[in-house]
Design a protein around this motif. Structure first.
Motif, short mmCIF file in Angstrom:
data_model
loop_
_atom_site.label_atom_id
_atom_site.label_comp_id
_atom_site.label_asym_id
_atom_site.label_seq_id
_atom_site.Cartn_x
_atom_site.Cartn_y
_atom_site.Cartn_z
N LYS A 20 -65.01 145.54 -59.36
CA LYS A 20 -65.36 145.75 -57.95
C LYS A 20 -64.20 146.41 -57.21
O LYS A 20 -64.39 147.29 -56.37
CB LYS A 20 -65.71 144.41 -57.29
CG LYS A 20 -67.03 143.80 -57.75
CD LYS A 20 -68.22 144.62 -57.28
CE LYS A 20 -69.53 143.95 -57.60
NZ LYS A 20 -70.71 144.78 -57.22
N TYR A 21 -62.99 145.98 -57.54
CA TYR A 21 -61.82 146.60 -56.93
C TYR A 21 -61.71 148.07 -57.32
O TYR A 21 -61.35 148.93 -56.50
CB TYR A 21 -60.54 145.86 -57.35
CG TYR A 21 -59.28 146.55 -56.92
CD1 TYR A 21 -58.82 146.45 -55.62
CD2 TYR A 21 -58.57 147.37 -57.82
CE1 TYR A 21 -57.68 147.12 -55.20
CE2 TYR A 21 -57.43 148.04 -57.41
CZ TYR A 21 -56.99 147.90 -56.11
OH TYR A 21 -55.87 148.58 -55.70
N GLU A 40 -64.03 150.18 -57.96
CA GLU A 40 -65.14 151.01 -57.46
C GLU A 40 -64.69 152.09 -56.49
O GLU A 40 -65.20 153.21 -56.50
CB GLU A 40 -66.19 150.12 -56.77
CG GLU A 40 -67.11 149.38 -57.72
CD GLU A 40 -68.24 150.26 -58.25
OE1 GLU A 40 -68.44 151.36 -57.73
OE2 GLU A 40 -68.91 149.83 -59.19
N ASP A 41 -63.73 151.79 -55.64
CA ASP A 41 -63.32 152.73 -54.59
C ASP A 41 -62.02 153.45 -54.93
O ASP A 41 -61.29 153.89 -54.04
CB ASP A 41 -63.16 151.98 -53.26
CG ASP A 41 -64.47 151.35 -52.79
OD1 ASP A 41 -65.52 151.99 -52.97
OD2 ASP A 41 -64.42 150.22 -52.26
N ASN A 42 -61.74 153.58 -56.24
CA ASN A 42 -60.47 154.17 -56.63
C ASN A 42 -60.61 155.42 -57.50
O ASN A 42 -59.73 155.73 -58.30
CB ASN A 42 -59.62 153.13 -57.36
CG ASN A 42 -58.84 152.25 -56.40
OD1 ASN A 42 -57.79 152.65 -55.90
ND2 ASN A 42 -59.37 151.06 -56.12
N ASN A 43 -61.72 156.14 -57.34
CA ASN A 43 -61.94 157.41 -58.04
C ASN A 43 -61.79 157.25 -59.56
O ASN A 43 -61.01 157.93 -60.21
CB ASN A 43 -60.98 158.49 -57.53
CG ASN A 43 -61.36 159.89 -57.99
OD1 ASN A 43 -62.49 160.13 -58.44
ND2 ASN A 43 -60.43 160.83 -57.87
N THR A 88 -71.66 147.45 -61.39
CA THR A 88 -70.86 148.64 -61.08
C THR A 88 -71.65 149.92 -61.31
O THR A 88 -72.61 149.95 -62.10
CB THR A 88 -69.58 148.66 -61.95
OG1 THR A 88 -68.77 149.77 -61.56
CG2 THR A 88 -69.92 148.76 -63.44
#
Length: 337
Positions: A192-193, A195-198, A221
């Motif tokens: 989940k962490y 997910e927003d890190n390209n 995911t």
């Protein structure tokens, strides 16, 4: 046809740390096949993860040597090779040497022999192992020319490692956990962490026996999850198709170029994404795998770039792009000292 082999030791530029192991050097076996004034080279990169070693490779080669004869064709030899049990890294070395020898006789690059192209832009990822913040920053600076990075995770500092990288660069990342996330709930939290890190993809987040849990993780995911340790050979494809979005094919895992070529075609039919990967290898193993690069979705062929004593030259890497050489065979030559 005559066969010979030698053991070599490759030294890493940095201590290479994954969720499974830490190493400063690796031992490999170089195979040479000679026939009619031509020779072909192959490389075995055995892994303890698959119960293989330099000794198991040498034992296999000794037995294989008893079976070959002077007038055996490529196809007869390949058939005999693949009828033997196990020892996939040893089989890969012989397979690569056979194709290198055969296409040198035909005066063709191996990629051309398979009807492939050398024109496709091939961006390889560059691997950064688990390390301290200071060392990761140093490695990121060394990897500035690469457009995509492969990051090893599977330790207590996974989030800290990603935070360090994201302070330095926003390049796409491929995450390789090497079965390092042992707990599903913790894995869900980490993914989940991410997910927003390209993140382009995640390789083998859970141990190979946790297939049911892997599907539960996939439900949490949108990041594609690839099988590495779960997909070794052709036979594994039917199993992994229901649990993963893609696979990582390595010549030393599957038994060589012939088997990799077949796996790519079947994986396409099964709608699996395909990465072509490697072990820590010299330019022999990397150049051999690169011949099939135009067939796959992702390339992770940097094993020769992580060492400081490559005895061979072959496929060229410039600004993170691999360029195949228009030379017969796999295009490798030994560096003369």
């Amino acid at each position: 046809m005559n066969i010979s082999w030698e053991e070599i030791e490759l030294y890493l530029r940095h201590t290479f740390v994954t969720a499974r192991e830490s190493k400063k050097n690796v031992k490999r076996v170089i195979v040479k096949l000679e026939d009619d004034g031509f020779y072909g080279l192959g490389e075995a990169a055995p892994s303890p993860r698959y119960s293989e070693s330099v000794e198991t490779v040498k034992n296999f080669l000794n037995e294989f040597n008893k079976l070959i004869s002077e007038n055996m064709s490529l196809y007869t030899t390949l058939q005999m090779l693949n009828n033997l049990n196990g020892n996939y890294s040893a089989k890969s070395a012989v397979d690569i040497a056979l194709y290198d020898l055969h296409t040198k006789k035909l005066n063709l690059p191996l990629w051309q022999y398979f009807g492939l192209t050398s024109d496709k832009i091939i961006n390889t990822s560059f691997t950064i192992g688990i390390d301290t913040t200071e060392n990761i920053e140093r490695k990121l600076d060394e990897a500035h020319e690469f457009k995509v990075l492969k990051i090893k995770l599977g330790c207590e500092d996974d989030i800290k490692i990603i935070q360090t990288i994201r302070r330095y660069t926003d390049k796409p990342l491929r995450i390789d956990v090497n079965e390092g996330w042992k707990n599903l709930n913790k894995a869900i939290e980490l993914i989940k962490y991410l997910e927003d890190n390209n993140i382009e993809l995640i390789e083998q987040p859970l141990p190979s026996e946790m297939l049911y849990e892997n599907n539960r993780l996939r439900e949490q995911t949108t990041i594609p999850i690839f099988a590495d340790e779960n997909c070794k050979t052709f036979e594994d494809l039917i199993l992994v198709k229901d649990y993963f979005d893609g696979i990582n094919i390595k010549l030393s895992k599957c038994g060589g170029i012939f088997n990799a070529y077949l796996m790519i075609q079947v994986a396409r039919y099964l709608n699996l994404k395909i990465m072509l990967g490697c072990m820590i290898e010299s330019s022999i193993g990397i150049s051999a795998a690169a011949q099939l690069a135009s067939m796959v979705d992702y390339i992770d062929l940097d094993g020769n770039l992580l060492i400081n004593n490559d005895p061979y030259t072959g496929v060229i890497c410039k600004e993170g792009e691999l360029k195949l050489i228009n030379e017969p065979g796999i295009g490798v030559m030994k560096i003369e000292k």
